[in-house]
Design an enzyme around this catalytic site. Structure first.
Site, PDB file in Angstrom:
ATOM      1  CD  GLU A 262      36.094  40.726 -59.464  1.00  0.00           C
ATOM      2  OE1 GLU A 262      35.283  40.046 -60.102  1.00  0.00           O
ATOM      3  OE2 GLU A 262      36.748  40.270 -58.499  1.00  0.00           O
ATOM      4  CB  THR A 310      34.816  35.636 -59.684  1.00  0.00           C
ATOM      5  OG1 THR A 310      35.471  36.850 -59.370  1.00  0.00           O
ATOM      6  CG2 THR A 310      33.714  35.926 -60.690  1.00  0.00           C
ATOM      7  CG  HIS A 428      40.444  41.334 -60.157  1.00  0.00           C
ATOM      8  ND1 HIS A 428      41.709  40.944 -59.770  1.00  0.00           N
ATOM      9  CD2 HIS A 428      39.654  40.238 -60.057  1.00  0.00           C
ATOM     10  CE1 HIS A 428      41.680  39.662 -59.450  1.00  0.00           C
ATOM     11  NE2 HIS A 428      40.452  39.206 -59.610  1.00  0.00           N
ATOM     12  CG  ASP A 489      33.269  39.184 -56.787  1.00  0.00           C
ATOM     13  OD1 ASP A 489      33.619  40.261 -56.262  1.00  0.00           O
ATOM     14  OD2 ASP A 489      33.987  38.562 -57.599  1.00  0.00           O
ATOM     15  CG  HIS A 490      35.546  38.124 -53.988  1.00  0.00           C
ATOM     16  ND1 HIS A 490      36.632  38.951 -54.141  1.00  0.00           N
ATOM     17  CD2 HIS A 490      35.320  37.557 -55.203  1.00  0.00           C
ATOM     18  CE1 HIS A 490      37.053  38.876 -55.400  1.00  0.00           C
ATOM     19  NE2 HIS A 490      36.269  38.044 -56.059  1.00  0.00           N
TER      20      HIS A 490
HETATM   21  C1  GP9 Z   1      38.063  36.679 -64.066  1.00  0.00           C
HETATM   22  C2  GP9 Z   1      37.368  37.397 -62.993  1.00  0.00           C
HETATM   23  C3  GP9 Z   1      38.172  37.407 -61.707  1.00  0.00           C
HETATM   24  O1  GP9 Z   1      37.375  36.443 -65.235  1.00  0.00           O
HETATM   25  O2  GP9 Z   1      36.058  37.015 -62.865  1.00  0.00           O
HETATM   26  O3  GP9 Z   1      38.011  36.332 -60.857  1.00  0.00           O
HETATM   27  P1  GP9 Z   1      38.510  36.393 -59.316  1.00  0.00           P
HETATM   28  O4  GP9 Z   1      40.004  36.466 -59.344  1.00  0.00           O
HETATM   29  O5  GP9 Z   1      37.930  37.613 -58.691  1.00  0.00           O
HETATM   30  O6  GP9 Z   1      37.990  35.155 -58.701  1.00  0.00           O
HETATM   31 MN    MN Z   2      36.024  38.331 -58.178  1.00  0.00          MN
END
Ligand code: GP9
Ligand code: MN
Length: 719
Positions: A262, A310, A428, A489-490
C-alpha cells in the site's frame, strides 16, 4: 400529563403533524438500521452528526409532497404511501446487507436474479426476531386511528406553507451535501464505497446516486457495438510483445502470491533515513528481495492510477486494462461489465482456486461485487479476521501483521495451485499507527510535515510484516513452489508534499519541479521466483498495465489471446512507453511529459524549444500513449468484452460466487477430496501451519497493556 398527551395527539391529527410523525418514525427506523444492521464504520462526532441528520431532508421532501393535495383521503394515502416506499427501501437494504454486506444498487435491481438471491426464497432465513421493531408502528398507528386518538384532518394545507416545506427540505439537503463533502471531498465523484455515501447522505440519496451511476454507464455501453472490437483486436496484435523464450513458462503451475504494498514508492528501496546523525535502513527485508538473484527487480516501473487509486492498481493487475479517467472502474463498471481477469484466466489454465485477503470492509471500492466478475473464488475481508480495535488497526482496516497471520488458516486450506492477493493497508495516509515509533524501535523522521515523518515508520512496519510472511512461506514449504509478486500501488506522499520531502532525498525544495514529481511516481515491482538464479535489477521502463502480461508469460500463457493493452516487461520487444492515466502525460527512457512540461528523463533538463526531430519523436510517443488509453477506455466504457469471441474462455457467472461462509466451504471441499486434496493443510497431514507464522504477538508489541493481550493470537471469526 394528560394535557401534553392530548396536545401531541391533536397535533398528530393535523396534516403537518401527520407528515412529521411519519418523518420521525422513518428517522427512528433508519437510526435502528444504522446501528443494528449496517456496519457504517462511523467515526467521530462529525460523522455521527451527519448520520443522525441525513434521513431527514429527503424524507421530508418526499412525504411533504402530499401536503399539496387537497382531498383528505388522497392526502393520507399519498403521505402514507410515500412513507411505505421509503420503509420498503430501508428494510430491503437491511435484509440484503445481511447476506451481501452491501447496499442494493440500481444495477443489482436490474439484474433481478441477484435481487432474488438476496431477497427471494432465502430472505426468510435472513429475518431476525428484532425486525419486529421495523413494523411495530403499523399496528400502533392503525390502532390510534381506530380509537380515534388520531383523526384525519379535512382542512387542506396552505399552498404557500407546502412550498415552504419543500424549499426547507431542499435547503437541508444541500446543507447535508455540503457537510458531507467537507468530511470526504469528492465523495460522489470518486465513489470510494457505497457505505460512505449511505453514512453521509442516507439511503434515499444513495438510490439517486446509484441510479445516476447506472445511467451514465449504460449511456456509453449502449452506444458500443461489436464493430468497435475491430480496432481493439488490431491494436492487441500489433502491440503484442512476444515473450522471451528464456523466461516463458518458467513459473508454470506455481502458486501465485501477489502482495499489494500500500502507498509504497520506489524511493524507499535502499533508502537510509537519517535521524539525529544515525542512519536507519527503512525496508531491510524488501531491499534484500530487491537484490536477490531469485527476483526480477524492476527499477523503472511507474504507477498509472488516477482517482480510483488502489482500485485502479487492482484493475490493471487483474484485467490488463486501465482504470477510468474519472472515478473508479471497479465502482462504476466492476460489478456489471463482462471481464476476463486473472483469476478466471488462471482457473482455465490449471489453477484450482483464487482468493483475496484484505483487512478492510468488503464493500470498499466495490470489491465484493467486482471480485465476482473477476472470478475470485474467495474474498476474505475484515469480517474473517480478528476484530478491529484501536491498537490493532487504524482508518483502513486491520494492521498488516495481524491480517497476514490471520490469513494463514484460510490460505492453508486453498486447493493448490492457487492464485492469491494480499492487500496490505497499514502504510496508508495519514501514516499514523500505534505501532510506529518506539514500539518497533524505528524512529520518526523529523521534518515539518507529520505525514512524511510517519511514512517511513509505517513503511518499516510493512517491511517487517512482509518478512514475517516470507518466513512463514519458507517454514511451511509453500515458498519453493510459488511465485511471489510485490508491487506498490501508487504514491504515498502526494505531489503537494513533495517539496517538503525534497531535503530527505538530497534535493532542494525551492527548485523542486514537475519532473521530480514524475520521477517519484515509481513504485516497486518485484517478481520473486524461488530457486531461480536469473534475477537481478532490470532497468526497463514500464507500468502497472504491464504486470498481467508479464505474469502470464512467466506462467506459460500467451497474453495476446486476451484483450489486455500492456506488454510483458521481460520481453525484448517491450516498447518502454509508459502512459500515465492522463492524456499527454508519459515517461520513456528518453522523455518525460508531466503537468504540461517536457523533460529529458536522464537529466531532468526541461525541453522548452524542441527541434523538428525531437518534436516528431515526442508526437509519436504522445500518440502511442494516448492510443493505449483510448483502446483501453473503449473496452471498459463500451463493455466490449461482452462481444468478444477471440478466445474460448467463456464468461464468468457472478452468481456462482459467494463470499459468505468461505471457511466452511473450504473445509467441505477438503473433505470431499479426501486424499486428493492439494491444500497445504492436507499435504502436512492435516496439521495447521498457523503457528509457523512468527510475527511478534500483541503482548510483545505492547508489554504495558495486559488486558487485551489475546487480540492477536486468537482469531475471532469462524466463518
Ligand atoms: C482500502 C484500501 C485503500 O480498502 O485499499 O484504498 P486507497 O485509498 O489507497 O485507494
Ligand atoms: Mn492504495
Amino acid at each position: 400529563m394528560k394535557k401534553i398527551t392530548n396536545s401531541i395527539l391533536n397535533f398528530m391529527s393535523t396534516r403537518l403533524g401527520f407528515v412529521l410523525t411519519l418523518l420521525l418514525l422513518y428517522w427512528f427506523k433508519t437510526m435502528w438500521a444504522y446501528s443494528v444492521d449496517f456496519n457504517l464504520d462511523i467515526q467521530g462526532p462529525y460523522q455521527i452528526f451527519l448520520a443522525v441528520i441525513n434521513p431527514l431532508p429527503i424524507s421530508l421532501l418526499f412525504i411533504g409532497l402530499a401536503l399539496y393535495i387537497k382531498r383528505t383521503k388522497l392526502f393520507y394515502s399519498l403521505a402514507f404511501g410515500i412513507y411505505l416506499l421509503l420503509f420498503i427501501w430501508l428494510i430491503s437494504n437491511s435484509i440484503y446487507y445481511r447476506e451481501f454486506t452491501d447496499f442494493v444498487t440500481v444495477n443489482t435491481m436490474l439484474a433481478s436474479s441477484k435481487v432474488s438471491a438476496g431477497l427471494g426464497a432465502a430472505a426468510l432465513e435472513l429475518f431476525r426476531p428484532w425486525d419486529v421493531i421495523y413494523i411495530l408502528d403499523f399496528p400502533i398507528l392503525a390502532f390510534f386511528f381506530f380509537k380515534k386518538w388520531i383523526r384525519m384532518d379535512n382542512r387542506p394545507f396552505n399552498k404557500r406553507a407546502s412550498f415552504a416545506v419543500t424549499s426547507l427540505s431542499a435547503m437541508l439537503f444541500s446543507a447535508n451535501l455540503f457537510l458531507a463533502e467537507i468530511d470526504r471531498p469528492e465523495l460522489l465523484t470518486r465513489g470510494f464505497s457505497n457505505y460512505y455515501v449511505v453514512r453521509a447522505l442516507g439511503l434515499p440519496a444513495f438510490l439517486g446516486y446509484s441510479a445516476n451511476q447506472t445511467y451514465a454507464a449504460n449511456k456509453e455501453r449502449s452506444k458500443a457495438s461489436e464493430a468497435d472490437l475491430k480496432p481493439v483486436e488490431e491494436y492487441i496484435q500489433q502491440h503484442y510483445a512476444k515473450p522471451n523464450p528464456e523466461y516463458f513458462g518458467m513459473a508454470k503451475g506455481r502458486n501465485v502470491i501477489y502482495i499489494h504494498l500500500e502507498s509504497f514508492q520506489q524511493f524507499l528501496i535502499d533508502y537510509k533515513l537519517k535521524v539525529d546523525d544515525k542512519e536507519y535502513e527503512v525496508t531491510p527485508f524488501l531491499n534484500s528481495l530487491y537484490h536477490s538473484k531469485e527476483t526480477f527487480a524492476f527499477s523503472n516501473v511507474f504507477n498509472q492510477v488516477k482517482a480510483g487509486k488502489t482500485s485502479d492498481a487492482e484493475t490493471m493487475i487483474e484485467t490488463g486494462l486501465f482504470g477510468l479517467n474519472q472515478g473508479s472502474f471497479m465502482v462504476n463498471y466492476g460489478g456489471t461489465n463482462t471481464q476476463q481477469a486473472a483469476p478466471f484466466i488462471l482457473s482455465k489454465n490449471g489453477y484450482n482456486s483464487s482468493a483475496v485477503f484484505h483487512g478492510n470492509a468488503g464493500s470498499f471500492w466495490n470489491r465484493n461485487t467486482a471480485y465476482k466478475q473477476w472470478g475470485y473464488n474467495y474474498f476474505f475481508d475484515a469480517s474473517y479476521f480478528t476484530k478491529q480495535n484501536s491498537s490493532n488497526s487504524f482508518q483502513y482496516g486491520l494492521n498488516d501483521k495481524y491480517m497476514l497471520k490471520d490469513s494463514i488458516k484460510y490460505l492453508e486450506r486453498l486447493q493448490q495451485p492457487f492464485y492469491t492477493k494480499f492487500i496490505t493497508v497499514s502504510n496508508h495516509y495519514p501514516y499514523t499507527t500505534s505501532l510506529s515509533g518506539d514500539d518497533l524501535g524505528f524512529p520518526l523522521a523529523k521534518t515539518q510535515d507529520e505525514t512524511i515523518n510517519g511514512y517511513f515508520a509505517t513503511a518499516n512496519y510493512l517491511d517487517s510484516s512482509i518478512k514475517a510472511f516470507f518466513d512463514y512461506l519458507k517454514e511451511s514449504g509453500l515458498y519453493k513452489n510459488s511465485i511471489i509478486v510485490l508491487y506498490g500501488d501508487h504514491y504515498g506522499i502526494s505531489n503537494s508534499r513533495n517539496p517538503a520531502l525534497a531535503p530527505l532525498l538530497g534535493k532542494n525544495s525551492e527548485t523542486w519541479s514537475s519532473y521530480d514529481n514524475a520521477m517519484l511516481q515509481r513504485v516497486p515491482y518485484m517478481v520473486v521466483i524461488p530457486g531461480m538464479d536469473k534475477g537481478g535489477i532490470i532497468d526497463t521502463y514500464g507500468g502497472e498495465i504491464d504486470m498481467l502480461p508479464t505474469l502470464e508469460h512467466l506462467l506459460g500463457i500467451e497474453s495476446n489471446k486476451f484483450l489486455q493493452v500492456g506488454q510483458d516487461m521481460l520481453s525484448p520487444e517491450h516498447d518502454q512507453i509508459v502512459a500515465f492515466r492522463s492524456a499527454n502525460y508519459f515517461v520513456t527512457p528518453e522523455y518525460t511529459s508531466y503537468s504540461g512540461r517536457t523533460y529529458y528523463t536522464k537529466t531532468g533538463e526541461e525541453i522548452t524549444n524542441p527541434d523538428e526531430k525531437t518534436k516528431e519523436e515526442l508526437d509519436k510517443i504522445r500518440e502511442a500513449a494516448n492510443l493505449q488509453l483510448k483502446i483501453s477506455d473503449s473496452i471498459q466504457t463500451g463493455d466490449l468484452l461482452r462481444f468478444f469471441k477471440g478466445n474460448d474462455l467463456g464468461k464468468v457467472n457472478p452468481d456462482d460466487y459467494s463470499y459468505t461462509n468461505s471457511f466452511k466451504a473450504l473445509k467441505k471441499i477438503e473433505k470431499e477430496k479426501g486424499d486428493k486434496s492439494t491444500s497445504l493443510y492436507n499435504q502436512r497431514g492435516n496439521q495447521s501451519t498457523v503457528d509457523l507464522f512468527k510475527a511478534p504477538t500483541y503482548k510483545e508489541l505492547h508489554p504495558e497493556d495486559d488486558s487485551s493481550s489475546s487480540t492477536e493470537t486468537s482469531s475471532s471469526s469462524s466463518k
